[in-house]
Design an enzyme around this catalytic site. Structure first.
Site, PDB file in Angstrom:
ATOM      1  N   ASP A 174      -9.316  -4.893  -5.559  1.00 21.75           N
ATOM      2  CA  ASP A 174      -8.817  -3.838  -4.677  1.00 21.75           C
ATOM      3  C   ASP A 174      -9.534  -2.529  -4.996  1.00 21.75           C
ATOM      4  O   ASP A 174      -9.463  -2.032  -6.127  1.00 21.75           O
ATOM      5  CB  ASP A 174      -7.301  -3.687  -4.886  1.00 21.75           C
ATOM      6  N   HIS A 231      -7.599  -5.302  -1.037  1.00 21.27           N
ATOM      7  CA  HIS A 231      -6.401  -4.587  -0.582  1.00 21.27           C
ATOM      8  C   HIS A 231      -5.762  -5.345   0.580  1.00 21.27           C
ATOM      9  O   HIS A 231      -5.670  -4.851   1.693  1.00 21.27           O
ATOM     10  CB  HIS A 231      -6.793  -3.169  -0.164  1.00 21.27           C
ATOM     11  N   SER A 262       0.847  -1.183   0.000  1.00 20.09           N
ATOM     12  CA  SER A 262       0.000   0.000   0.000  1.00 20.09           C
ATOM     13  C   SER A 262       0.891   1.245   0.000  1.00 20.09           C
ATOM     14  O   SER A 262       1.713   1.405  -0.901  1.00 20.09           O
ATOM     15  CB  SER A 262      -0.958  -0.037   1.194  1.00 20.09           C
TER      16      SER A 262
END
Length: 315
Positions: free
Chosen positions: A267, A296, A181
């Site tokens: 995601d 995610h 991320s």
């Protein structure tokens, strides 16, 4: 499976449009020079830890502009040779976590430096931002590329490499950078701005093809930018110009080390197409792990095993 294959084949052909400004290279050259001229002033203190086979240390080094950056510095105890090292960066709103989560690397003989990004965990943020209206990192300084939060973060990350290269116990030719991320985005930035890492592992990275990501995401830090622009539409062009310097679409071609991406096709925070757009621009050796039913999150055992195999093979 056919629809998944069609989706992936489409993603493989996607080439994003560059938003690079004419002074992009000069901006980053200036930033790197300014960073290199600042004292690192690192301090290291050993911590007691229940697992005695590991040397656990707290590192504080001076990040960009003098902000103290905190990190775990972990070594297999009694190592007799120079060690390969993994440099870890966490996600937005997270922190470096527990020492225990890095044991799978330490038992293989890797050193670990796990960094709290500025404003996260134990790291503060001494920078001054003339625009800081939403109370969140992603919009701090967003009206000026020289003030922007991610300029500081990317330079802090390069300074982590500087720290590792001062350590006699570290093999400076075997440094890997890894994160997911926001940490994946920082990983790509370090790989683009610094030629010292040997490999980069970027899971569901942020700051990829930002104009497209702004359209496709449903959650995450870019929604904060969107909310800011909803209230300040007259600043849209200015904000997009600032973000262009930090968009990996405009940095990807500078990456020279072996790079591994991972994306989840579901995601909604860091959508797969923007990540693929950046991936498709990288000319260095690269590979992509695709998870059709994942969002995610890359915490699956199979992904962990693939990451272990990748790093064992190339670092």
């Amino acid at each position: 499976m056919e629809h998944i294959q069609r989706t992936v084949e489409h993603l493989k052909t996607y080439i994003p449009t560059s938003t690079k400004r004419s002074d992009h290279k000069a901006f980053w050259d200036k930033s790197l020079l300014e960073s290199s001229r600042q004292p690192l002033s690192a301090t290291i203190s050993e911590r007691e830890y229940p697992i005695k086979q590991v040397k656990v240390q707290r590192v504080i080094y001076q990040g960009f502009g003098g902000t103290p950056i905190h990190a775990h510095y972990l070594l297999p105890r009694n190592a007799e040779e120079k060690l390969p090292c993994l440099l870890f960066f966490h996600g937005y709103g997270g922190n470096k976590g527990s020492v225990a989560q890095y044991m799978q690397w330490l038992i293989q003989g890797y050193a670990v430096l796990a960094v709290d990004s500025r404003g996260h965990g134990e790291s503060g943020d001494a920078a001054l931002y003339s625009s800081e209206v939403t109370g969140s990192w992603v919009t701090k300084g967003i009206l000026d590329k020289n003030e922007y939060y991610y300029r500081n973060v990317y330079m802090d990350a390069v300074r982590a490499i500087d720290f590792l290269c001062t350590r006699k116990e570290i093999d400076a030719e075997r440094i890997g950078v890894i994160g997911g991320s926001m940490g994946g985005g920082i990983t790509l930035a370090v790989a683009a701005l610094d030629d010292r890492p040997k490999l980069a592992v970027a899971d569901m990275p942020n700051m990829c093809d930002i104009p497209l990501a702004m359209e496709q995401k449903f959650e995450g830090s870019l929604t904060i930018v969107e909310n800011f622009l909803r209230q300040n539409p007259q600043l849209t062009e200015q904000v997009y110009e600032t973000l262009s310097y930090f968009d990996h679409v405009n940095l990807a071609e500078q990456i020279t080390c072996r790079t591994r991406f991972a994306v989840g096709l579901r995601d909604i925070i860091c959508p797969p197409q923007p990540s693929y757009g950046v991936y498709n621009l990288i000319h260095a050796p690269k590979s992509m792990e695709v998870y059709p039913f994942s969002g995610h999150d890359m915490s699956m055992n199979s992904h962990t095993d693939k990451t272990l195999e990748f790093i064992a093979a190339y670092l």
